[in-house]
Write an enzyme that holds these catalytic residues in place. Structure first.
Site, PDB file in Angstrom:
ATOM      1  N   GLU A  25      -6.113   2.708   7.902  1.00 52.53           N
ATOM      2  CA  GLU A  25      -7.496   2.229   7.883  1.00 52.53           C
ATOM      3  C   GLU A  25      -7.576   0.710   7.872  1.00 52.53           C
ATOM      4  OE1 GLU A  25     -11.695   2.893   5.388  1.00 52.53           O
ATOM      5  OE2 GLU A  25      -9.820   3.755   4.629  1.00 52.53           O
ATOM      6  N   ARG A  74     -15.648   7.096  13.396  1.00 52.33           N
ATOM      7  CA  ARG A  74     -14.464   7.959  13.268  1.00 52.33           C
ATOM      8  C   ARG A  74     -14.885   9.412  13.173  1.00 52.33           C
ATOM      9  NH1 ARG A  74     -12.001  10.535   9.189  1.00 52.33           N
ATOM     10  NH2 ARG A  74     -13.043   9.427   7.492  1.00 52.33           N
ATOM     11  N   LEU A  91      -6.669  10.888   8.141  1.00 54.74           N
ATOM     12  CA  LEU A  91      -5.334  11.306   7.723  1.00 54.74           C
ATOM     13  C   LEU A  91      -4.387  11.326   8.913  1.00 54.74           C
ATOM     14  CD1 LEU A  91      -6.288  14.250   5.307  1.00 54.74           C
ATOM     15  CD2 LEU A  91      -6.229  11.790   4.878  1.00 54.74           C
ATOM     16  N   ARG A 146     -20.503  12.180  12.567  1.00 56.73           N
ATOM     17  CA  ARG A 146     -21.061  11.689  11.312  1.00 56.73           C
ATOM     18  C   ARG A 146     -22.205  10.703  11.498  1.00 56.73           C
ATOM     19  NH1 ARG A 146     -15.374  10.895   7.922  1.00 56.73           N
ATOM     20  NH2 ARG A 146     -14.993  13.128   7.635  1.00 56.73           N
ATOM     21  N   GLY A 194       0.823  -1.200   0.000  1.00 57.58           N
ATOM     22  CA  GLY A 194       0.000   0.000   0.000  1.00 57.58           C
ATOM     23  C   GLY A 194       0.855   1.247   0.000  1.00 57.58           C
TER      24      GLY A 194
END
Length: 646
Positions: free
Chosen positions: A433, A443, A449, A338, A41
């Site tokens: 993640e 989150r 980030l 959220r 990654g």
């Protein structure tokens, strides 16, 4: 059930990280050159880890399926990155960032990891400024900050609506420097297909060259997985279409525990679905909730007129608008976390107040902010986001309110890791993640980030040495070893089986069917009946997939349908585990909302007596139910209580 060892250091939470670093094992510079590390990654976690490990002197192999490391999905992040610098002097601190993160995660995160995250957050900003990341600045020259959901302070550093891109370019520059020095070797257009385990330790990976189709073997004294989340199990999500959970699923099937798979984030500010042929969703940054106000009409008849095209939203009088977040959560208003904002939007739409052609949308309105600040200020803060919205929707958001609706975004669940970011397989680490450790059940915005760069720049470079210090006498292993050969043969057999099916249905058709089931039954709201139905239907789809999928082309050279097929095959198994985890967790917390467990006001109702644990699932074989291990979550520095944003 076996006891999980999370290896949390002794002492008060504020001293654990310093205690760990003071007593950990280290690898001296000469010995670092003898050790090989594989990093899979190249997003913020992977690129920062590979660059940091290369700078330390290790030999690093870095893999990505994209044609360039800078195409990793981290580049799509918009709103910002959190840190406890307290530049606005509004009361922020390391403890407050820690507290907001644990509370935002609905008290389902590991306390020690979250405090460490808050501690190193300030170092990230210094690192990125040194790299030349063009953060926004206020009139005095200091870095500017804005607010994000779940906090009452402004702690989010940003570069307009392109923060992820700018941070990734900083990490990409650091990575390229190590590539030029020869400490990092880059393998683009190369996809990991399996993990090689030798004598119980991670010793390498099997990959496929996506250009030639060749299967290759690579050895490493340690392997680091930094491949992001699994949101695309829902087909429609805000993730790039290539984003997948396959590397995490491969290591799960080799023995790494998968933790909290049901914890999936629904982001409240996404452009609504507009058609059956849509392949992905587009996110509008949470930063827009700083100045935008969210509302629906107060009267159902006005909503009906808007849906029928008989009324424009900008023509609706102020007294006829329901700013429902400000009404329900006056202390936080439009900046609630959220999960809270998403469920509130769903509730209004389910009640018949939604707008747009489908009725599955609410408004995000900048009228008040433009009147207060002027359009030029809004353009300066969010101009590129407004431009993107107008290109997609063909409406001018400066004049007509944006339409938004919740969508699948981030995954808080992931590979279980201990305090050192090591999985249940020695020598195998998971960062960013891809792991589960920092965000609990929800989150906070601008923390993805932060975690990716914290893990890559400031945590893994310490903790991986604690493991590698005992590996300096391990010689480099030949990839002709029986374990490598056996793992490669298993991969080739799986690919040959897929190619030999020659069925009648496309890979995407199965993925879409899975996505509908996941959204309907394992999405924003879940219940026992729906989850049981989802498990059965996913099993049916999986059986059909292995009998009737059609993969054109062959295994030699580029074959994007074969790439998708291997990933969707994994999604069909991962989706079932997500449903099982959601069925097992008989409570509501964060992004996991079980309809049977809610307060009279419709808020999430936790069960702290029975479910204050991380659910770590162990693979027990094909067509066999996985085994659940429970890591008890203990809170010493924080009082656990019902979340309240009112």
């Amino acid at each position: 059930m076996s006891k999980i060892n999370s290896k949390i250091p002794e002492g008060p939470v504020a001293e654990k990280w310093d205690n760990f670093k003071a007593h950990q094992n280290l690898v001296n510079p000469a010995n670092k050159r003898k050790l090989d590390i594989i990093v899979v990654g190249t997003g913020l976690a992977g690129a920062s880890a590979a660059a940091s490990l290369g700078e330390l002197g290790f030999n690093v192999k870095n893999f990505c399926y994209q044609d360039s490391p800078r195409r990793a999905h981290s580049i799509a992040a918009q709103g910002g990155i959190n840190a406890a610098k307290n530049y606005p002097n509004d009361g922020d601190s390391i403890y407050r960032l820690f507290y907001d993160t644990v509370k935002g995660g609905d008290y389902r995160a590991r306390e020690s990891n979250v405090y460490r995250l808050a501690q190193v957050s300030n170092d990230i900003i210094d690192q990125c400024v040194a790299q030349g990341v063009p953060f926004a600045r206020e009139y005095g020259g200091l870095l500017d900050n804005r607010s994000f959901g779940g906090a009452q302070v402004s702690r989010t550093f940003y570069a307009r609506g392109q923060t992820g891109q700018q941070l990734l370019l900083g990490a990409y520059g650091a990575l390229n420097r190590q590539i030029a020095k020869g400490t990092v070797k880059m393998y683009p257009r190369t996809e990991m297909l399996d993990l090689v385990v030798v004598d119980g330790k991670a010793r390498g990976i099997i990959v496929r060259n996506l250009i030639t189709g060749e299967i290759e073997r690579h050895f490493g004294h340690a392997v680091v997985i930094a491949t992001g989340g699994y949101g695309n199990v829902f087909f429609l999500s805000t993730n790039a279409m290539g984003s997948n959970g396959s590397a995490a699923w491969q290591i799960y099937k080799r023995g790494a525990y998968f933790a909290n798979p049901c914890y999936v984030q629904i982001h409240p500010t996404c452009i609504p679905v507009h058609g059956e042929f849509q392949s992905k969703l587009t996110l509008m940054s949470e930063s827009l909730r700083n100045d935008g106000r969210i509302w629906v009409p107060k009267k159902k008849e006005d909503s009906e007129k808007i849906r029928a095209g008989k009324l424009r939203p900008e023509d609706l009088k102020e007294e006829d608008r329901d700013y429902y977040l400000e009404r329900r959560y006056p202390a936080f208003g439009n900046l609630v976390p959220r999960d809270v904002a998403s469920r509130a939007a769903k509730e209004r739409c389910d009640a018949g107040f939604g707008v747009g052609a489908t009725g599955l949308a609410v408004y995000l309105d900048f009228k008040s902010a433009i009147e207060r600040l002027g359009q030029n200020v809004i353009e300066e803060r969010y101009g590129n986001l407004f431009q993107m919205y107008e290109k997609i929707v063909d409406e001018n958001p400066y004049k007509t309110p944006m339409m938004i609706y919740p969508a699948i975004h981030y995954t808080m669940g992931g590979i279980w890791v201990d305090y050192e970011l090591q999985t249940s397989i020695p020598g195998l680490f998971a960062i960013g993640e891809a792991n589960f450790s920092d965000h609990g059940a929800n989150r906070l915005g601008a923390s993805a980030l932060m975690q990716g760069l914290a893990d890559g720049y400031f945590v893994l470079p310490y903790t991986i040495q604690n493991y590698l210090a005992d590996e300096i006498h391990t010689p480099r292993m030949s990839t002709d070893a029986p374990e490598f050969v056996k793992t490669e043969d298993e991969i080739k057999a799986r690919i040959d089986t897929l190619m030999a099916i020659k069925g009648s249905k496309s890979v995407d058709s199965f993925h879409k069917r899975l996505g509908h089931i996941m959204w309907d039954y394992v999405g924003m709201a879940r219940n026992k009946t729906g989850l049981e139905k989802a498990i059965k239907e996913i099993q049916i789809i999986r059986e059909e997939f292995w009998k009737d999928v059609r993969i054109p082309g062959d295994t030699k050279g580029v074959n994007s349908e074969l790439e998708k097929a291997t990933r969707v095959a994994d999604f069909l198994e991962l989706g079932e585990l997500m449903a099982r985890d959601a069925l097992n967790r008989e409570e509501s917390c964060g992004g996991h909302f079980r309809e049977e467990f809610q307060t009279p006001e419709g808020e999430a109702m936790r069960n702290d007596v029975d479910f204050t644990y991380a659910a770590a699932w162990e693979f027990k074989g094909e067509n066999t139910e996985p085994e659940l291990h429970k890591e008890a979550l203990k809170y010493e520095a924080i009082e656990v209580k019902q979340r309240n944003y009112k």
